[in-house]
Write an enzyme that holds these catalytic residues in place. Structure first.
Site, mmCIF file in Angstrom:
data_model
loop_
_atom_site.group_PDB
_atom_site.id
_atom_site.type_symbol
_atom_site.label_atom_id
_atom_site.label_comp_id
_atom_site.label_asym_id
_atom_site.label_seq_id
_atom_site.Cartn_x
_atom_site.Cartn_y
_atom_site.Cartn_z
ATOM 1 C CB CYS A 1 -0.973 -0.059 1.178
ATOM 2 S SG CYS A 1 -2.359 1.066 0.990
ATOM 3 C CG HIS A 47 -3.457 -3.679 3.281
ATOM 4 N ND1 HIS A 47 -2.449 -3.017 3.942
ATOM 5 C CD2 HIS A 47 -4.189 -2.722 2.669
ATOM 6 C CE1 HIS A 47 -2.560 -1.712 3.737
ATOM 7 N NE2 HIS A 47 -3.609 -1.508 2.961
ATOM 8 C CD GLU A 91 -0.706 -5.519 5.779
ATOM 9 O OE1 GLU A 91 -0.505 -6.107 4.696
ATOM 10 O OE2 GLU A 91 -1.065 -4.319 5.840
#
Lengths: 271, 769
Positions: A101, A235, A237
């Site tokens: 990002c 994302h 994560e």
């Protein structure tokens, strides 16, 4: 087993460092959240850190320095002015660098991506521009892994397979300079630099909302020609566990989050 | 009226005046309060005058301003405290860890969770973007100053109708402009500080035209040993002001919030709106949490309403001490501020830390690491006085007992129940299909996806139940959102908003109860056990007996139900004077409920799961249409407001949770606005699956009776489910097909998923453009 040291780099406004560190920790690495000033020596001596002492560099998401100029521009400028030599050495040593990002935006501003003519370009060769919708978009996105070659990021994500990683950004539309658009895309393909492309649930390269930003060629993530620097808008994560998938209560059978294989691949590649 | 003669300028090289209250007539006292923007009543001005007469001296402007802040409705809750004490404050279940700026409840053995909701209504009505953004900033600091890491934001918003025919009242702004500004303000601030905005609400009614409501809630997580009081530790502590600099923005915010809005508010009060800076806040959060977890801090408190003037006095008093402050040490945004301005400014992104002298250096070092300003501005002293010096001149010396024991009023209340005064008029309804699609498209029911996709609701990576449930990019609404605040444990927090302003407008007591019932229903619907509430009470001018009557009844309803359930309200906020010349807002007691989810892996969502499953209604449908969406949209009037049976609610929750624990429930949605038909339609949309459903009479499809859920049960588990439930359940039909086939009495309708989605999803994008 060798401890894998991961530098999760942050400045003010970086805000995905906790889950980024968690991602590496959950695949057995030893992440450390490091403020840029600790690498630059602008801190008490017991907090000083050397980039060279890490195996992996992660630039997490957020709004570094507020993103009031261009997204990632200020973070990139600070990195470039204070840490250029160390960064180039880190990349040229083949160690993995991942930017997610805002981290992707920083890598592009730095010239570490797409970096088709050397490790680090003097000026940015691409831009992550305002989404076609004109809005911040927080929504699930499906990514097809497109890279044929080997590399530290995709060992656990077979070519052609699709993973779910949520997107959350206002500026994620990958663009190249006018006039060189087609040629740049061709070279990216020739160099096997396209890692992730947005698809719909049928696996087609679909438009909005499956491609949340209008990115060229539905590109969600690219790497450098050597394959050890990855930038992606979505994302991974945020999907370490199956319960953060948006439809997990109706899709039994999934063991873990789709983001985990990426981090596992990185850590195994340097172990 | 000239008041010049009452101001006696002191011969010092900066602005400092004494005010000769003793020489002022009553009219002059009133005029002074207005002129200086104090919002104090004549009685209060007299009380101040008498206090200084007793001391044998005149107050300085700094002192007078300080008292006005401390005694404002916003800070001392002078009109509402009596009511809150009677109904809300005392509820305890032994799990309340703190009742500070945010309440803190037990999460598990090692952790607590913090919660608070408050309003930022008046600033948002004047300057929607900045008002909403700083609302987020303020509520985050309330959680932070308990030592907690903020993990979720919640924002129920109330505006005038987007499809307004006719003009907005003088001095107010078009609803579309306000919605757009407020949502962008929350987006740009919340997304930047990295706290997910996970739930909220968007309500439209003409009563909010001149005075929109922006309620902002925050939940945090704190290791019990890191939990701090909002107090100094003891004599010798240093007061460290950290974060943003102090300027002229946000002067008189609390006194502005404690008066009605008028056509002149824009010009007079724009300076009362603070300016937010999320990129000062984000590192401020890190730095505060870091020094706190190292055990370097004795107490923290955020600078909100009243600025330094409130924080210093309240922290000192709470620690049983006094304080001395060198006001000129406060870092400023611009030079030339008078001492009183520095003292009361509400500039954003500031926190006050009380730090033992020996730890000061290490604290300052950490803040320097994050490039966040931190300055020692004072110290804690014995006694109970706060004194201020500016360049060596004493500009304030106030007794904390006098300053902080503000007035408290037991104002007259007029208790009315509007629904009882109106004859019920049932609306003439079009066919079942038109009614259902019309309700689905109603802005108060339609999808809020246009809003929540702009909020980062997944940052921190712990959002397990998101605002949308079901198929990707085709979801239906969720009841509560669930976060897993700690990555290494399966325990979660379910967050849900409960409020129905129309119920409250018609019957405030039942409406207050319904707020709690709705929050409980939503939490139970995902598999959470309701654990605590925080409330934001938005009402009109308390000096009008009928308004205060609404407040009293709503609070009594909330309190009676919360007490019966044994669920505390460890924090909250009261926002009065939400009123313009054209009237007050609907009584709006917003509840943020927090539930504990034992194991997030067992959560249930609203989306239909599988063809052939059975649908049941849990609970009882009564003919209760007062304040209902059906009556509002199709021209009904009056009617009974849905009541709550506390005993039934408790038993229903227990049975629902145990059925979920046994895995008997495949999906679940609470029945609220629009009634049963809408609940089932939304479940269909989330699952992208149809259903066939039948109820006995048409009205049963749209009643908004409380304490009801629709649940989906697999055929093999129906027997077990039916025998496990002792509260009333009714089999409604089955899941399947590509449409909702609805039979309600004589009415029949077949609504395709496509048509329903168009109605439900199309409204907000169309109205917001």
């Amino acid at each position: 087993m060798k401890a894998v040291r991961v530098c999760v780099l942050r400045i003010e406004g970086t805000n995905c460092e906790d889950e980024a560190a968690q991602a590496f920790a959950s695949v057995g690495a030893s992440p450390e959240k490091v403020h840029l000033k600790q690498l630059l020596g602008q801190c008490p001596s017991d907090r000083r850190r050397e980039l060279d002492s890490y195996d992996v560099l992660m630039l997490p998401g957020g709004f570094s320095a507020g993103d009031y100029v261009r997204a990632g521009a200020i973070f990139a400028a600070r990195l470039k002015s204070g840490l250029r030599k160390e960064l180039v050495a880190f990349v040229e040593a083949g160690r993995p660098v991942i930017g997610v990002c805002n981290g992707f935006q920083v890598l592009v501003e730095l010239g570490l991506l797409p970096a088709m003519d050397g490790t680090m370009a003097e000026a940015p060769e691409a831009a992550l521009y305002t989404n076609d919708s004109g809005r911040f978009e927080c929504r699930p996105t499906l990514l097809r892994q497109e890279r044929r070659g080997k590399g530290p990021f995709t060992a656990g994500i077979p070519h052609g397979s699709v993973v779910m990683c949520p997107s959350a950004h206002a500026e994620g539309k990958l663009m190249f300079p006018r006039g060189t658009r087609r040629r740049t895309l061709e070279r990216l393909l020739e160099n096997d630099q396209i890692v992730f492309r947005y698809v719909n649930p049928d696996g087609e390269y679909a438009g909005y909302p499956w491609c949340p930003n209008g990115s060229i060629y539905n590109i969600a993530g690219i790497c450098n020609p050597a394959g050890n620097v990855l930038g992606m808008m979505p994302h991974p994560e945020r999907v370490l566990r199956r319960e953060t998938h948006p439809d997990w209560t109706r899709t039994p059978g999934r063991e873990e989050g789709d983001g985990l294989p990426l981090f596992r691949s990185i850590v195994e590649s340097v172990r | 009226m000239s008041l010049e003669h009452l101001f006696i300028k002191r011969p010092v090289p900066f602005h400092l005046a004494e005010i000769d209250l003793a020489a002022a007539t009553d009219d002059e006292l009133k005029a002074l309060s207005g002129e200086m923007g104090l919002s104090l009543s004549l009685e209060e001005m007299r009380r101040v005058r008498d206090h200084f007469k007793g001391l044998g001296r005149r107050p300085t402007d700094v002192e007078l301003e300080s008292i006005a802040q401390a005694w404002s409705e916003h800070c001392c809750y002078k009109s509402s405290k009596v009511i809150l004490r009677e109904h809300i404050f005392g509820i305890d279940n032994g799990r309340v860890l703190s009742r500070g700026d945010a309440g803190v409840m037990e999460f598990d053995d090692e952790y607590g969770y913090a919660l608070r909701i408050e309003s930022h209504n008046h600033p948002s009505a004047i300057e929607p973007y900045g008002g909403a953004a700083t609302g987020i900033g303020g509520i985050v600091r309330d959680v932070l100053c308990m030592g907690a890491q903020p993990v979720a934001l919640v924002d129920p918003l109330f505006f005038g109708p987007l499809d307004l025919k006719g003009k907005v009242p003088a001095g107010s702004k078009a609803p579309k402009y306000l919605v757009s500004g407020v949502v962008s303000g929350i987006r740009d601030y919340g997304n930047r500080i990295g706290v997910p905005t996970v739930c909220g609400g968007l309500f439209f009614d003409e009563s909010y035209l001149g005075n929109c409501l922006v309620n902002v809630g925050c939940v945090g997580i704190v290791r019990k040993r890191d939990l701090r009081r909002n107090a100094v530790g003891g004599v010798g502590d240093r007061l460290i002001l950290c974060g943003g600099r102090t300027g002229r923005d946000g002067i008189h915010g609390v006194t502005f919030a404690s008066a009605e809005l008028s056509a002149r508010s824009e010009d007079e009060s724009r300076g009362a709106v603070q300016l937010g800076d999320p990129i000062t806040k984000e590192p401020l959060i890190h730095a505060c949490l870091e020094v706190n977890s190292l055990g370097l801090v004795s107490g923290m408190k955020d600078l909100g309403g009243g600025g330094l003037s409130c924080v210093v006095g309240e922290m000192a008093l709470a620690g049983g001490c006094g304080a001395e402050v060198d006001l000129h040490r406060v870092p400023l945004k611009e030079s030339g501020l008078a001492p009183w301005e520095v003292w009361v400014s509400e500039s954003q992104e500031r926190m006050m830390l009380a730090v033992p002298e020996g730890n000061v250096e290490r604290v300052l070092e950490t803040f320097a690491m994050w490039d966040v300003d931190a300055t020692v501005i004072g110290r804690v002293v014995p006694g109970n006085h706060v004194t201020l010096e500016w360049l060596g001149v004493r500009v304030l010396d106030l007794d904390l007992d006098f300053l902080t024991k503000g007035p408290e009023y037991c104002r007259p209340c007029k208790m009315e129940v509007r629904s009882r005064q109106t004859e019920e008029v049932t609306p003439k309804l079009p066919d079942l299909r038109t009614v259902t699609l019309g309700l689905l498209a109603d802005p108060n029911i339609a999808s809020k996806e246009w809003v929540f996709r702009m909020y980062d609701h997944e940052v921190r990576g712990g959002t397990v139940i998101k605002p949308a449930s079901g198929r990707m990019n085709r979801g239906g609404p969720s009841d509560a959102t669930v976060i897993r605040p700690l990555p290494d444990r399966e325990r979660g927090l379910a967050l849900a908003v409960g409020v129905n302003p129309w119920f409250c407008g018609a019957d405030a007591y039942r409406g207050g109860m319904a707020s709690i019932d709705e929050a409980c229903r939503n939490i139970v619907a995902v598999g959470g056990r309701p654990d605590s509430f925080t409330d934001c009470l938005n009402f009109g001018n308390p000096e009008r007996p009928e308004r205060l009557g609404e407040l009293r009844q709503a609070v009594a309803g909330m309190g009676d139900l919360a007490r019966y359930l044994g669920l505390p309200v460890p924090s909250g906020n009261v926002s009065l004077y939400n009123e313009t010349a054209s009237g007050a807002v609907l009584p709006t007691p917003t509840v943020l409920g927090v539930g504990i989810v034992e194991d997030v892996r067992r959560c249930v969502t609203t989306d239909l799961k599988r063809e052939g499953n059975a649908l049941y209604l849990v609970g009882e449908t009564r003919r209760e249409f007062g304040g209902s969406a059906l009556y509002r949209r199709f021209g009904g009037r009056g009617g009974e407001v849905p009541a709550v049976s506390p005993e039934r609610l408790r038993r229903s929750m227990d049975e629902m949770l145990s059925a979920m624990g046994e895995g008997l429930i495949a999906s679940c949605h609470d029945v609220s606005d629009g009634g049963l038909a809408i609940a089932v339609a939304e479940m269909c949309l989330g699952g992208d699956l149809g259903a066939a459903v039948e109820v006995g009479a048409e009205w049963e499809a749209f009643s908004e009776s409380n304490t009801r859920w629709v649940v989906e049960v697999e055929p093999s588990r129906e027997g077990k489910f039916v025998s496990a439930m002792t509260v009333p359940i009714t089999r409604l039909g089955t899941v399947g097909g590509r449409s909702l086939r609805l039979i309600a009495g004589k009415g029949r309708a077949s609504l395709s998923l496509r048509d329903m989605r168009k109605a439900w999803s199309g409204t907000l994008p169309r109205l917001m453009g």
